[in-house]
Every structure is written in C-alpha cells, then in structure tokens.
Design an enzyme around this catalytic site. Structure first.
Site, PDB file in Angstrom:
ATOM      1  N   LYS A  21       0.828  -1.209   0.000  1.00  0.00           N
ATOM      2  CA  LYS A  21       0.000   0.000   0.000  1.00  0.00           C
ATOM      3  C   LYS A  21       0.857   1.251   0.000  1.00  0.00           C
ATOM      4  O   LYS A  21       0.525   2.240  -0.651  1.00  0.00           O
ATOM      5  CB  LYS A  21      -0.962  -0.030   1.176  1.00  0.00           C
ATOM      6  CG  LYS A  21      -2.102  -1.013   0.900  1.00  0.00           C
ATOM      7  CD  LYS A  21      -2.978  -1.255   2.100  1.00  0.00           C
ATOM      8  CE  LYS A  21      -4.046  -2.278   1.747  1.00  0.00           C
ATOM      9  NZ  LYS A  21      -4.533  -3.000   2.904  1.00  0.00           N
ATOM     10  N   GLU A  78       1.023 -12.953  -5.846  1.00  0.00           N
ATOM     11  CA  GLU A  78       0.420 -11.692  -5.422  1.00  0.00           C
ATOM     12  C   GLU A  78      -0.147 -10.946  -6.624  1.00  0.00           C
ATOM     13  O   GLU A  78       0.541 -10.757  -7.623  1.00  0.00           O
ATOM     14  CB  GLU A  78       1.473 -10.820  -4.724  1.00  0.00           C
ATOM     15  CG  GLU A  78       2.175 -11.561  -3.593  1.00  0.00           C
ATOM     16  CD  GLU A  78       3.043 -10.667  -2.732  1.00  0.00           C
ATOM     17  OE1 GLU A  78       2.833  -9.433  -2.741  1.00  0.00           O
ATOM     18  OE2 GLU A  78       3.922 -11.196  -2.041  1.00  0.00           O
ATOM     19  N   TYR A  90      -9.795  -9.126   1.943  1.00  0.00           N
ATOM     20  CA  TYR A  90      -9.232 -10.349   2.534  1.00  0.00           C
ATOM     21  C   TYR A  90     -10.336 -11.391   2.719  1.00  0.00           C
ATOM     22  O   TYR A  90     -11.459 -11.057   3.093  1.00  0.00           O
ATOM     23  CB  TYR A  90      -8.614 -10.044   3.897  1.00  0.00           C
ATOM     24  CG  TYR A  90      -7.366  -9.200   3.828  1.00  0.00           C
ATOM     25  CD1 TYR A  90      -6.194  -9.708   3.275  1.00  0.00           C
ATOM     26  CD2 TYR A  90      -7.362  -7.904   4.329  1.00  0.00           C
ATOM     27  CE1 TYR A  90      -5.041  -8.938   3.223  1.00  0.00           C
ATOM     28  CE2 TYR A  90      -6.217  -7.124   4.278  1.00  0.00           C
ATOM     29  CZ  TYR A  90      -5.062  -7.643   3.728  1.00  0.00           C
ATOM     30  OH  TYR A  90      -3.929  -6.882   3.676  1.00  0.00           O
TER      31      TYR A  90
HETATM   32  P1  ADP Z   1      -0.682  -7.843   2.365  1.00  0.00           P
HETATM   33  O1  ADP Z   1       0.762  -7.980   2.755  1.00  0.00           O
HETATM   34  O2  ADP Z   1      -1.626  -8.255   3.467  1.00  0.00           O
HETATM   35  O3  ADP Z   1      -0.969  -8.558   1.075  1.00  0.00           O
HETATM   36  P2  ADP Z   1      -0.798  -5.329   0.893  1.00  0.00           P
HETATM   37  O4  ADP Z   1      -0.190  -4.023   1.288  1.00  0.00           O
HETATM   38  O5  ADP Z   1      -0.129  -6.064  -0.240  1.00  0.00           O
HETATM   39  O6  ADP Z   1      -0.900  -6.258   2.172  1.00  0.00           O
HETATM   40  O7  ADP Z   1      -2.315  -5.042   0.547  1.00  0.00           O
HETATM   41  C1  ADP Z   1      -3.088  -6.081  -0.013  1.00  0.00           C
HETATM   42  C2  ADP Z   1      -4.572  -5.979   0.256  1.00  0.00           C
HETATM   43  O8  ADP Z   1      -5.068  -4.716  -0.171  1.00  0.00           O
HETATM   44  C3  ADP Z   1      -5.341  -7.006  -0.552  1.00  0.00           C
HETATM   45  O9  ADP Z   1      -5.425  -8.258   0.106  1.00  0.00           O
HETATM   46  C4  ADP Z   1      -6.708  -6.343  -0.708  1.00  0.00           C
HETATM   47  O10 ADP Z   1      -7.527  -6.709   0.382  1.00  0.00           O
HETATM   48  C5  ADP Z   1      -6.393  -4.840  -0.643  1.00  0.00           C
HETATM   49  N1  ADP Z   1      -6.422  -4.142  -1.922  1.00  0.00           N
HETATM   50  C6  ADP Z   1      -6.975  -2.906  -2.093  1.00  0.00           C
HETATM   51  N2  ADP Z   1      -6.851  -2.490  -3.367  1.00  0.00           N
HETATM   52  C7  ADP Z   1      -6.192  -3.476  -4.041  1.00  0.00           C
HETATM   53  C8  ADP Z   1      -5.784  -3.635  -5.412  1.00  0.00           C
HETATM   54  N3  ADP Z   1      -6.029  -2.669  -6.320  1.00  0.00           N
HETATM   55  N4  ADP Z   1      -5.132  -4.771  -5.751  1.00  0.00           N
HETATM   56  C9  ADP Z   1      -4.895  -5.731  -4.826  1.00  0.00           C
HETATM   57  N5  ADP Z   1      -5.267  -5.646  -3.528  1.00  0.00           N
HETATM   58  C10 ADP Z   1      -5.921  -4.526  -3.119  1.00  0.00           C
HETATM   59 MG    MG Z   2       0.270  -8.246  -0.660  1.00  0.00          MG
END
Ligand code: ADP
Ligand code: MG
Length: 135
Positions: A21, A78, A90
């Site tokens: 993020k 991913e 999630y």
């Molecule tokens: P994690 O390490 O838990 O995967 P991330 O920072 O990679 O954390 O964020 C992933 C989460 O963000 C996803 O599981 C989903 O719930 C949310 N998300 C929001 N927007 C998106 C997007 N455009 N693509 C993928 N995941 C997204």
């Molecule tokens: Mg991720």
C-alpha cells in the site's frame, strides 16, 4: 506444452502488510492451494493478465516469487488489480488468468527504482501485451 494462459482461483490471504500500500501497489496474496498447484514450468517473475473479483474483471499485474522472510522456502502469488478503487477484500475469492510474462524478480537499489519498475509493469498489464513496442 504451452503453460500460459494459465487460470487459477483462490482465496485472498494476509501477507505481511509491508510495502504494497505504501508503494501505491497493494497486492492480494493468494492462498497456499494456488501456490501448490502452479505448473512446474512457471518461473518466478512478474506477469500480466486479467482477474475477476465480485463479478468485475480487472487488468492485473502479478508476481510469483520467494518471500525472503521464509528463508526462500515460501513462494507467494500476489495480484495487483489495476484501477480497483474499493477497500480491502481479505478472505474473498478471486479468479484470474495469467496471460504473459513481463520480467524477472529482482531487488532494486532504491524505492524510486522499484516504483518506476512497477509503473512500467502496470503499463504493460494495461495494454495486455508485451508485443506493442518498448516502453
Ligand atoms: P498484504 O501484505 O496483506 O498482502 P498489501 O499491502 O499487499 O498487504 O495489501 C493487499 C490488500 O489490499 C489485498 O489483500 C486487498 O484486500 C487490498 N487491496 C486494495 N486495493 C487493491 C488492489 N487494487 N489490488 C490488490 N489488492 C488490493
Ligand atoms: Mg500483498
């Protein structure tokens, strides 16, 4: 035997919540079943394709790679949904087709270089082809 396009479907699980993020590129980490079922010949790297989630289909950029936190034993898959503007999902199911290979996984000297590489990946994924000239 041609590996791509390759379809998979699975559940979105929590990763480490690091980086994605903050980099402007959250990645939906797929569950272990998806990882275990990947075809043997599918090499690690960055790919593009399409992902369907809650009835909407998005272009996706995705990675298949090794998480160093697990001493290189744990592969992750991913998916970044391009132009998805909703919240976290999630635990939801996601269905996707990997269409083509973009590049190998590598580490970058700086966060800026990584961001630039991700921006190019997303541009290729939007086009849906690697055959339309270099970026
Ligand atoms: P994690 O390490 O838990 O995967 P991330 O920072 O990679 O954390 O964020 C992933 C989460 O963000 C996803 O599981 C989903 O719930 C949310 N998300 C929001 N927007 C998106 C997007 N455009 N693509 C993928 N995941 C997204
Ligand atoms: Mg991720």
């Amino acid at each position: 035997m041609q590996i791509l396009p390759y379809h998979f479907e699975g559940e979105v699980v929590r990763g480490f919540g690091r980086g994605g993020k903050e980099l402007g590129c959250p990645t939906a980490n797929m569950d272990d079943t998806v990882i275990e079922n990947l075809p043997d010949g599918l090499k690690v790297g960055v790919y593009y394709g399409k992902a369907t989630f809650k009835g909407n289909t998005y272009s996706m950029a995705m990675s298949v790679g090794w998480n160093p936190q697990y001493h290189n034993e744990k592969k992750t898959v991913e998916v970044h949904l391009i132009d998805y503007a909703g919240g976290d999902f999630y635990g939801k199911r996601l269905s996707a087709v990997i269409v083509g290979y973009i590049r190998d996984m590598r580490s970058f000297a700086s966060l800026e270089e990584l961001k630039t590489a991700i921006a190019k990946d997303i541009e290729i994924a939007r086009r849906g082809t690697t055959e339309q000239g270099k970026l």
